[in-house]
Design a protein around this motif. Structure first.
Motif, short mmCIF file in Angstrom:
data_model
loop_
_atom_site.label_atom_id
_atom_site.label_comp_id
_atom_site.label_asym_id
_atom_site.label_seq_id
_atom_site.Cartn_x
_atom_site.Cartn_y
_atom_site.Cartn_z
N ASN A 129 0.83 -1.22 0.00
CA ASN A 129 0.00 0.00 0.00
C ASN A 129 0.87 1.26 0.00
O ASN A 129 2.09 1.19 0.02
CB ASN A 129 -1.02 -0.04 1.14
CG ASN A 129 -0.38 0.15 2.51
OD1 ASN A 129 0.78 0.53 2.62
ND2 ASN A 129 -1.15 -0.12 3.55
N ALA A 130 0.21 2.42 -0.02
CA ALA A 130 0.94 3.69 -0.18
C ALA A 130 1.89 3.95 0.99
O ALA A 130 2.85 4.70 0.85
CB ALA A 130 -0.04 4.84 -0.32
N ASP A 131 1.63 3.33 2.14
CA ASP A 131 2.53 3.51 3.29
C ASP A 131 3.68 2.51 3.26
O ASP A 131 4.44 2.41 4.22
CB ASP A 131 1.75 3.34 4.60
CG ASP A 131 0.74 4.45 4.76
OD1 ASP A 131 1.04 5.58 4.33
OD2 ASP A 131 -0.36 4.19 5.30
N VAL A 133 3.37 -0.78 3.26
CA VAL A 133 3.06 -2.02 3.98
C VAL A 133 2.66 -3.11 2.98
O VAL A 133 1.77 -2.88 2.15
CB VAL A 133 1.90 -1.79 4.97
CG1 VAL A 133 1.51 -3.10 5.67
CG2 VAL A 133 2.27 -0.72 5.98
N ALA A 233 3.69 7.61 -3.54
CA ALA A 233 3.41 6.97 -2.24
C ALA A 233 3.35 8.07 -1.17
O ALA A 233 3.20 9.24 -1.48
CB ALA A 233 4.47 5.93 -1.95
N ALA A 234 3.49 7.65 0.11
CA ALA A 234 3.42 8.65 1.20
C ALA A 234 4.51 9.70 1.03
O ALA A 234 5.65 9.37 0.74
CB ALA A 234 3.58 7.92 2.53
#
Ligand code: GAL
Ligand code: ZN
Length: 764
Positions: A129-131, A133, A233-234
């Motif tokens: 995911n964007a974080d 993970v 991403a983040a």
């Protein structure tokens, strides 16, 4: 400072083309599937049950009139228990037995959820995911769309199934994947980063063009190599909107390429038509492009029975699917027989609603009604999601309604393949939606085509049949056949669309453009010299600034100001909850007077624009006549928006006496949209399918078949209905009564009331 980069004009890629849906050129679903009445059935997961249950299923399917089931959607773990070794015999046996029982199979490629071995042996196949993970196994759709192993194994499984069952007489259709992107629409893993760079290299050729397109001189974002570009991403604060927009294009492309790969494999080995189940206006996937690869358009749709506007959701999704199918019929692949399990509160369908909404889908162009799922699961995350056979078994309201819905659909053979004809159209564009949610300011935009839905709903509430059409680039669909076209918040400026709208207006169409439209280019860069871009010649206006309002419910609404002693002393336009508009001419004033509502005034909330009327509109582009722009309504300073008081809010530019370009510079509330549409529809000579229906009753028609759908809680009476009631076989001789949440499907003789008299102007 002189910029060392090539000019934006030279390096800006043109929008990808969105030609008309390929499904329009193919036979209709009932021809492809050999149907004599609408398809009826659901997802079938017999591997969750034992042999005795399977035998019972066959009997119950016969009782319910099931003629089509979707098989194997989540069966990968059973079909390929270890990597590379297949166990397909059990599935073949099920297809054989269903076929013997007269039940056709929509066979899944089973690639929607990879088995545990893939996660364990190839953890890089799991999405990130964007974080950053990496998501784990134990749910579903846990694959990275760029994963080599997922791509190889899903292709191999599709191949194995096509080779084994591709010409089985019981298999009538392929169901590729399942709801692509539903849970995992994007992945930020290293493989996806690499694929993103390759996609960018393809789009821009070199890093300088990307720098120009993305405006990377802002905030020191210049790249010197494509290898430096990462997925968005983040990050510490706002992303580059152009990067986000391209990321959304890429993520859509990446998922779509998975579907396309399976479709190619199936087509090489099987002649059966191919579908994948869409999810209405799902934001992540540009279904205009997806539809290109499919033979049959199908949809999953779960309106909330607790939502009073749920019937509009049915209509909206139905009109969209018909548009994606190029005007051909489509199939409802999933609806809940009663409640879902995934909302905070999961209301069951109300008595009669399963049949009513099924018929509403048919009214909007569906030739098949399938549910998720046949038998309610006993275990797993969907244990409390309804099934056609509920936990309680056949002694249940759900089962009774499942059986009566099957019986009703059996009688609708005359509807199969019949077209819905609409004089009004709403333009829908995924890329504009992506641009909206990538753009930072002037207000936070939603993700679900809010403006398009609002205007479509106003047309629906007014009883007007409506198509949904793509904005597309050149060459796009011809729009001259519509009398009324709404262009709702198409943020990207498409010169091709503007040209096609001009062509329509020139032959008499009323075009209503709703802001914010034509605000950015395909790279989310602002249009200079006044927004509306290429729409300006048509409308004769330009937008010189945006004014954000706070929306209808805020702390600063009149109730809030009763208690907010400090902030109520401060007036800022953005803190107002709505702004008033005033009709500037007689025609709209007359409409408002006649509406007979307690507050027949115009209001907008959330969005308003500063508009300047071009003094010499004809001068913008040669050949546009120079007709003056009429100000239809102005902001009047009531509520909020005082800074805009007296400025144009709604304008109209008539062209050649017939067509016109309207501009709406605010998000009107329902009452105001309805008032304006009355005026526009009068100009367009667009009328409801059936005039003067009682509250709650929707009318739609397909060919000679008229659907009257009573969504209301009270019985409703309709006069002047003459024809044969298809559900009962009885004659309707004029006056009919519809019970609450019930429908009437009337086959009318050609050229008789109500089909011709109610709407004599429909172009056939
Ligand atoms: C859909 C999905 C089905 C089932 C259903 C429940 O999103 O395709 O497999 O999960 O929702 O509503
Ligand atoms: Zn990935």
């Amino acid at each position: 400072m002189t910029s060392p980069v090539p000019s934006a004009a030279a390096s800006t890629p043109q929008p990808e083309q969105t030609p008309g849906p390929a499904a329009a050129r193919r036979p209709a679903p009932h021809e492809l599937l050999g149907l004599t009445s609408p398809a009826y059935g659901g997802d079938y997961n017999p591997e969750q049950w034992d042999e005795a249950t399977f035998a019972e299923d066959l009997e119950l399917m016969a009782e319910a009139g099931v003629n089509l089931v979707s098989l194997g959607i989540f069966s990968w773990a059973r079909l390929e228990p270890c990597e590379g070794s297949y166990e397909l015999d059990w599935l073949v046996e099920i297809v054989d037995r269903l076929h013997d029982a007269g039940i056709a199979v929509d066979l899944a490629t089973a690639t929607a959820s990879p088995p545990a071995w893939m996660a364990a042996d190839h953890p890089e196949s799991l999405p990130v995911n964007a974080d950053g993970v990496r998501l784990g196994f134990g749910s579903r759709q846990q694959y990275c769309p760029s994963s080599t192993v997922y791509r190889e194994r899903s292709a191999a499984l599709a191949r194995a199934l096509a080779e084994r069952l591709g010409d089985h007489p019981g298999v009538v259709m392929w169901h590729v994947g399942n709801e692509y992107g539903c849970h995992t629409a994007e992945c930020f893993c290293p493989a996806c980063a690499q694929a993103f760079r390759a996609w960018l290299a393809d789009r821009y050729g070199d890093v300088e063009r990307l720098n120009t397109a993305w405006g990377t001189d802002f905030w020191s974002q210049r790249y010197t190599s494509l290898e430096q570009v990462d997925p968005p991403a983040a990050m510490p604060t706002f992303h580059n909107p152009a990067q986000l927009l391209d990321w959304r294009r890429f993520s859509d492309h990446q998922l779509r390429s998975l579907m396309e790969a399976e479709v190619r494999i199936l087509r090489q080995r099987s002649t059966r038509p191919v579908t994948t189940n869409f999810m209405g206006d799902f934001p992540a996937t540009d279904y205009w492009r997806w539809a290109e690869s499919l033979d049959i358009i199908s949809d999953d749709s779960y309106p909330d029975p607790a939502d009073p506007a749920a019937a509009h959701e049915v209509a909206w999704a139905g009109d969209l699917m018909r548009g994606l199918a190029g005007g051909r019929p489509w199939i409802l692949m999933e609806q809940a027989p009663s409640a879902v399990q995934w909302r905070g509160r999961n209301s069951p369908k109300r008595p009669g609603q399963l049949l009513l909404w099924s018929l509403a889908r048919v009214a909007h162009g569906a030739d098949g009604i399938l549910q998720f799922q046949w038998r309610q699961s006993r275990q797993g995350a969907e244990t409390f999601h309804s099934g056609m056979v509920p936990h309680a078994g056949c002694a249940s309201r759900t089962w009774d309604e499942v059986v009566s819905t099957g019986r009703a659909l059996k009688r609708l053979g005359p509807v199969l393949g019949e077209p819905v004809r609409a004089e009004a159209a709403v333009v829908l564009d995924w890329e504009s939606q992506w641009a909206m949610s990538s753009t930072i300011g002037p207000v936070g935009f939603g993700e679900r085509f809010e403006t398009a839905r609002a205007w479509h709903r106003s047309l629906w509430e007014a009883g007007i049949a409506t198509d949904i059409v793509p904005a597309g680039a050149d060459p796009g669909a011809d729009l001259t056949g519509y009398r009324l076209i709404i262009v709702p918040a198409i943020l990207i400026d498409y010169p091709g669309l503007a040209r096609r709208l001009e062509q329509a207006v020139a032959v008499g169409t009323q075009v209503v453009v709703v802001g914010p439209s034509g605000v950015v280019d395909v790279n989310a860069g602002a249009v200079l010299g006044g927004y509306l871009g290429s729409l300006r010649p048509l409308l004769g206006v330009r937008v010189t600034d945006h004014a954000a309002l706070s929306g209808p419910v805020s702390d600063d609404d009149p109730r809030g100001t009763l208690v907010n002693r400090l902030s109520r002393a401060v007036g800022t336009p953005a803190a107002e909850s709505w702004t008033g508009l005033e009709a500037a001419g007689e025609p709209l004033r007359r409409v408002l007077d006649r509406m007979g509502t307690p507050t027949p005034d115009l209001r907008a909330g959330g969005w308003a624009e500063e508009v300047r009327v071009d003094e010499a509109p004809g001068g913008i582009e040669a050949g546009w006549g120079g007709e003056p722009v009429e100000v239809v309504a102005v902001f009047d300073g009531r509520g909020g928006g005082t800074d805009l008081a007296g400025r144009p809010a709604i304008t109209r530019r008539a062209v050649g006496g017939a067509g016109s370009g309207w501009y709406v510079a605010a998000d009107l509330d329902a009452l105001s949209r309805a008032a304006l549409l009355k005026l526009v529809c009068a100009h367009a000579r667009v009328r409801p399918v059936v005039a003067d229906l009682p509250d709650g009753v929707e009318a739609q028609r397909r060919g000679q078949v008229l659907f009257l759908l009573n969504h209301g809680d009270r019985a409703a009476e309709v006069a002047g209905i003459v024809g044969t009631d298809l559900l009962t076989g009885k004659a309707c001789t004029g006056h009919v009564v519809l019970a609450p949440r019930s429908a009437l499907v009337v086959h009318c003789a050609p050229n008789t009331h109500p089909l011709t008299e109610c709407n004599p102007d429909v172009k056939q």
